[in-house]
Scaffold this motif. Structure first.
Motif, PDB file in Angstrom:
ATOM      1  N   GLU A 210       0.829  -1.194   0.000  1.00  0.00           N
ATOM      2  CA  GLU A 210       0.000   0.000   0.000  1.00  0.00           C
ATOM      3  C   GLU A 210       0.870   1.254   0.000  1.00  0.00           C
ATOM      4  O   GLU A 210       1.930   1.293   0.627  1.00  0.00           O
ATOM      5  CB  GLU A 210      -0.929   0.022   1.215  1.00  0.00           C
ATOM      6  N   LEU A 211       0.391   2.273  -0.691  1.00  0.00           N
ATOM      7  CA  LEU A 211       1.030   3.583  -0.709  1.00  0.00           C
ATOM      8  C   LEU A 211       0.113   4.555   0.020  1.00  0.00           C
ATOM      9  O   LEU A 211      -1.062   4.710  -0.352  1.00  0.00           O
ATOM     10  CB  LEU A 211       1.264   4.052  -2.146  1.00  0.00           C
ATOM     11  N   ASP A 221      -4.993   7.077  -1.173  1.00  0.00           N
ATOM     12  CA  ASP A 221      -4.465   5.763  -0.807  1.00  0.00           C
ATOM     13  C   ASP A 221      -4.501   4.854  -2.028  1.00  0.00           C
ATOM     14  O   ASP A 221      -5.516   4.743  -2.723  1.00  0.00           O
ATOM     15  CB  ASP A 221      -5.295   5.139   0.319  1.00  0.00           C
ATOM     16  N   ARG A 222      -3.369   4.180  -2.260  1.00  0.00           N
ATOM     17  CA  ARG A 222      -3.249   3.350  -3.446  1.00  0.00           C
ATOM     18  C   ARG A 222      -2.642   1.999  -3.101  1.00  0.00           C
ATOM     19  O   ARG A 222      -2.061   1.819  -2.033  1.00  0.00           O
ATOM     20  CB  ARG A 222      -2.354   4.025  -4.489  1.00  0.00           C
ATOM     21  N   GLU A 296      -0.738   0.824 -10.458  1.00  0.00           N
ATOM     22  CA  GLU A 296      -1.323   1.265  -9.201  1.00  0.00           C
ATOM     23  C   GLU A 296      -2.836   1.291  -9.320  1.00  0.00           C
ATOM     24  O   GLU A 296      -3.384   1.523 -10.404  1.00  0.00           O
ATOM     25  CB  GLU A 296      -0.812   2.658  -8.810  1.00  0.00           C
ATOM     26  N   TRP A 297      -3.508   1.044  -8.175  1.00  0.00           N
ATOM     27  CA  TRP A 297      -4.960   1.113  -8.083  1.00  0.00           C
ATOM     28  C   TRP A 297      -5.330   1.947  -6.870  1.00  0.00           C
ATOM     29  O   TRP A 297      -4.672   1.860  -5.815  1.00  0.00           O
ATOM     30  CB  TRP A 297      -5.574  -0.271  -7.922  1.00  0.00           C
ATOM     31  N   ASP A 301     -11.361   2.349  -5.423  1.00  0.00           N
ATOM     32  CA  ASP A 301     -11.870   1.658  -6.608  1.00  0.00           C
ATOM     33  C   ASP A 301     -11.957   0.149  -6.419  1.00  0.00           C
ATOM     34  O   ASP A 301     -12.431  -0.551  -7.320  1.00  0.00           O
ATOM     35  CB  ASP A 301     -10.982   1.952  -7.823  1.00  0.00           C
ATOM     36  N   LEU A 302     -11.472  -0.342  -5.295  1.00  0.00           N
ATOM     37  CA  LEU A 302     -11.450  -1.785  -5.052  1.00  0.00           C
ATOM     38  C   LEU A 302     -12.583  -2.160  -4.122  1.00  0.00           C
ATOM     39  O   LEU A 302     -12.787  -1.542  -3.067  1.00  0.00           O
ATOM     40  CB  LEU A 302     -10.110  -2.213  -4.447  1.00  0.00           C
ATOM     41  N   GLY A 303     -13.317  -3.197  -4.501  1.00  0.00           N
ATOM     42  CA  GLY A 303     -14.404  -3.677  -3.681  1.00  0.00           C
ATOM     43  C   GLY A 303     -14.037  -4.961  -2.958  1.00  0.00           C
ATOM     44  O   GLY A 303     -12.890  -5.433  -2.999  1.00  0.00           O
ATOM     45  N   ALA A 304     -15.011  -5.529  -2.290  1.00  0.00           N
ATOM     46  CA  ALA A 304     -14.780  -6.754  -1.530  1.00  0.00           C
ATOM     47  C   ALA A 304     -14.446  -7.926  -2.433  1.00  0.00           C
ATOM     48  O   ALA A 304     -13.824  -8.901  -1.996  1.00  0.00           O
ATOM     49  CB  ALA A 304     -16.005  -7.072  -0.677  1.00  0.00           C
TER      50      ALA A 304
END
Length: 635
Positions: A210-211, A221-222, A296-297, A301-304
C-alpha cells in the motif's frame, strides 16, 4: 484456543499468541492492515507472522502484548535477546566472506610441464578459459552491485522471517543487471490451477504493498502491484495512450494492418506460435517469454470482490520506466522470471516457505523476557529495601499536622523509642534465584537453537580442555549451518545463472550455454582453517591432492586467496625443489623454465667448423702423439 480451531501449518508455532488466535483474521487488533480487502485471505496469516517477528526483533513484543489485551505488556523488559539470536545466526551462516566461484576457472592459466617429445606443454582443459572469463565478469558485477551488502540485507530477513527475495532487472543506462532485495511481506507467488507441488517455480509472481495518501500532492491511498508472468511470445508492442489519458502498451501494426513481430522472432509454420532463440540456448527455439507489469490502483476503486490476484485492469494506472517504456506487459526478452525466493530452512514436501530461526524458541524468549522483568523488580527491592519501623518518631508536616512520608535515603536518621526496632526486607535470595533461572534459560536457548553455548559466546574458554572438545561442542552448530547453506545452495546457483543470461540478453556478454557458478561461504568456526590447512598440506605432500584442488580448498576455507590460478603461478615460481626434480626426471631445461614461469632461454650460438683438408685430422679429433722408438733386443 478451542480444539476445533486448531490449525497446523508452516506457522503453527505461533498459535499460542493471542494475536494469532483467529486463523481467519490473524493480528486483527495489532495489524489491521493485514486484513484489508485486497490482501488474499490465504496470505494474511503469513503476513501477520512477519510483522510479529519484526516486533520481537525491534524489542516491541511488550507493546504488541499490550495491544492484544495484556495490561502489563508495557512493563515488559526486553534486552535484545531476539536481535542477538538473529545476528549471531546470520554471522555463522555468512562466514568470513562470500566468494563467487565458477568450477574449472582455476585451470585457465595453469600449464603443465612440456613433454619429452618436444610438445609445448598441456593446454588448458576444455572450457577453462570460458569459466575464468565468466568468473571475472561475475565478480566485477558483484562488486558494482554491492553483493555482500545485498546478501546481508536478504539473509538477515530470511533468518528473522524465514524467507527472503531477490529481484534482477536489466538497466540499459548502466549496461548491467541491478540486484535488489524485497521484504517477503511484499512477495505473493501464484501457481496455476492444479499445481500439486508449491515448491516448484511459480509461473506468476506479484509484489504488492500500500502507498499512503499524500494530500500535498493530491494523491489518495493506493495499492501498487508489480507482476512477473511467463506467457507465450506475442507480437511487438509500443507505448500508447488511451482516450482517458492512461499510458498503456499497444500492438505494432504493419502497413497492411497485421501485427508485427519483434526483430529476431519467427512464426512456426505448423503450430502457428511465435518462437525466439535466446543467446543462452542456441539452436533451441522457445515460445515462452516473461512479461513485466507495474501498476497502481486506488483503494476506493477496489471492492470486496477484488483481491491482489483479481485487480480490475480498467482501473489500473501503469507506470512508465525512465526510458519511456510503459510497464504494461512489457516483454523482458527472457524465458524465466528474474526473481529468486530464498528460504531459511529446507521446506517440507509441498511447501514453499521457510521457517524463522526464532520460531521454535519464541515461547522461550517470552519466558526470558518475563524473568528479566521479575529480576528488575527484585533488584529494585534489593537496592532500595522495604523497611518496617516500630517505635519511631516520624517528622510531622507543620501545615497539615500529618506524618511525612518516610523514604529510605542515604544519611536518613530516625529516633527510636526504647522498644523501637527497624526491620528490612531482604530479597537478595530471590534475585539470585532469578539470575540462576536466566542462566538456565540461556543454556536452554543455546541448546534448542543449536547455536550452542560456545556459539553464543557464553561458554568460558578456560573450561574447554582441548580444541577437540571445543569441536565436539560446536557439532550442533556445524549441522545447523550445513542445513541452512544446503537450503540456499541451489538458489544462488539459479541467481548467478540469471545474472549471466540477462547480461547475454543485453548483448554485453558473449552468447553461449550458461556455465554453472556457485556461491562459496566462508568458514563459520575458527577451527575450520586449521583443520583444512592440515588436510591440504598432508594431502598435497602425499600426492593425493593436486595443487589446483589444494589451493581451491584453502580459498573456500576463508584464506585470502583472490585468484586460484594466480596463486598457483606464484607458488610454482618459488618451487625450486620441484623444478629440480622435474629437471632430473625429464632432462628438459625448457620444461623447467616453463614450470617456474620464466621466459624461454636465448639459443646458444654455434661456432662454424673449419672444413677438413685431405690428409689432415678433423678439428675435433683428439690430438695424437708421435710414435716412440723402442730399443732393440740385444744380439
Amino acid at each position: 484456543m478451542r480444539l476445533r480451531e486448531l490449525v497446523i501449518d508452516a506457522w503453527s508455532w505461533i498459535n499460542y499468541k493471542p494475536a494469532m488466535a483467529d486463523p481467519q483474521r490473524p493480528g486483527h487488533s495489532a495489524f489491521p492492515e493485514v486484513n484489508h480487502s485486497w490482501v488474499p485471505e490465504s496470505d494474511r496469516r503469513r503476513l501477520a507472522v512477519y510483522k510479529l517477528l519484526a516486533a520481537y526483533d525491534n524489542n516491541q513484543a511488550g507493546q504488541l502484548a499490550a495491544v492484544t489485551g495484556d495490561d502489563h505488556g508495557l512493563e515488559r523488559r526486553e534486552l535484545g535477546d531476539p536481535a542477538k539470536l538473529i545476528d549471531t545466526t546470520l554471522g555463522y551462516l555468512l562466514g568470513a566472506e562470500q566468494t563467487i566461484v565458477v568450477p574449472g576457472a582455476e585451470h585457465a592459466e595453469h600449464r603443465g610441464p612440456a613433454g619429452t617429445d618436444g610438445d609445448e606443454g598441456d593446454a588448458p582443459p576444455p572450457g577453462a578459459v570460458q569459466a575464468a572469463n565468466l568468473q571475472e565478469r561475475l565478480r566485477t558485477w558483484a562488486e558494482k552491485e554491492l553483493w555482500p551488502l545485498r546478501i546481508q540485507q536478504a539473509e538477515r530477513c530470511a533468518v528473522r522471517c524465514g524467507d527472503a527475495v531477490y529481484t534482477l532487472a536489466w538497466e540499459p543506462a548502466k549496461e548491467r543487471v541491478l540486484l535488489r532485495t524485497y521484504d517477503p511481506g511484499f512477495y505473493f507467488p501464484e501457481w496455476d490451477d492444479g499445481e500439486q507441488d508449491s515448491s516448484e517455480y511459480p509461473s506468476r509472481i506479484h509484489f504488492a504493498w500500500e502507498l499512503p495518501a499524500d494530500p500535498a500532492r493530491g494523491l489518495k491511498d493506493r495499492v501498487r502491484r508489480i507482476t512477473y508472468e511467463l506467457g507465450p511470445i506475442g507480437a511487438a508492442t509500443e507505448p500508447g495512450i488511451t482516450k482517458d489519458g492512461r499510458a498503456i502498451r499497444e500492438q505494432v501494426a504493419g502497413a497492411d494492418g497485421d501485427p508485427v513481430l519483434t526483430v529476431g522472432d519467427t512464426l512456426h509454420p505448423v503450430a502457428g506460435t511465435v518462437q525466439r532463440t535466446y543467446p543462452w540456448a542456441p539452436g533451441r527455439p522457445s515460445s515462452t517469454t516473461c512479461y513485466l507489469t507495474d501498476a497502481e490502483w486506488l483503494l476506493e476503486d477496489l471492492g470486496a470482490s477484488h483481491d491482489l490476484y483479481s485487480l480490475p485492469p480498467d482501473k489500473a494506472s501503469y507506470r512508465v520506466r525512465s526510458d519511456g517504456q510503459v510497464l504494461d506487459r512489457l516483454d523482458l526478452m527472457c524465458d524465466f522470471i528474474p526473481v529468486v525466493h530464498v528460504p531459511n530452512t529446507i521446506p517440507d514436501g509441498g511447501e514453499h516457505w521457510g521457517k524463522s530461526s526464532l520460531g521454535s524458541v519464541l515461547q522461550l524468549l517470552d519466558e526470558l523476557a518475563a524473568t528479566d522483568t521479575d529480576s528488575a523488580s527484585a533488584s529494585a527491592t534489593t537496592g532500595t529495601p522495604i523497611v518496617a519501623l516500630s517505635g519511631a518518631r516520624l517528622p510531622i508536616d507543620r501545615t497539615t499536622g500529618q506524618p511525612l512520608p518516610v523514604r529510605v535515603e542515604a544519611g536518613t536518621v530516625w529516633q527510636l523509642s526504647d522498644t523501637g526496632r527497624m526491620d528490612a526486607l531482604n530479597t537478595s535470595a530471590q534475585l539470585a534465584e532469578l539470575r540462576q533461572r536466566i542462566d538456565h534459560m540461556l543454556t536452554r536457548l543455546a541448546s534448542n537453537t543449536r547455536l550452542t553455548t560456545a556459539g553464543l559466546g557464553s561458554l568460558d574458554p578456560a573450561s574447554v580442555p582441548s580444541g577437540y572438545a571445543l569441536q565436539l561442542a560446536l557439532g550442533p552448530l556445524d549441522s545447523l549451518i550445513s542445513a541452512m547453506r544446503l537450503a540456499r545452495a541451489h538458489k544462488y546457483v539459479l541467481l548467478l545463472r540469471m545474472v549471466q543470461r540477462l547480461h547475454q540478453a543485453g548483448q554485453v556478454w558473449p552468447a553461449g550455454e550458461s556455465l554453472p557458478a556457485r556461491l562459496v561461504w566462508g568458514a563459520h568456526t575458527p577451527t575450520d582453517r586449521t583443520t583444512v590447512l592440515a588436510d591440504v598440506v598432508q594431502g598435497y605432500v602425499a600426492g593425493v591432492f593436486s595443487l589446483e584442488t589444494a589451493v581451491r580448498m584453502l580459498q573456500e576455507a576463508g584464506y585470502p586467496i583472490d585468484d586460484v590460478a594466480g596463486e598457483i603461478e606464484r607458488i610454482q615460481k618459488r618451487a625450486f625443489d620441484q623444478a629440480a626434480r622435474l629437471a632430473d626426471a625429464t632432462g628438459d631445461n625448457s620444461a623447467v623454465r616453463e614450470y617456474l614461469g620464466l621466459p624461454e632461454a636465448d639459443p646458444v650460438p654455434t661456432v662454424p667448423l673449419i672444413p677438413v683438408q685431405p690428409g689432415q685430422p678433423a678439428p675435433d679429433a683428439p690430438p695424437t702423439s708421435p710414435p716412440q722408438a723402442h730399443p732393440l733386443p740385444p744380439a
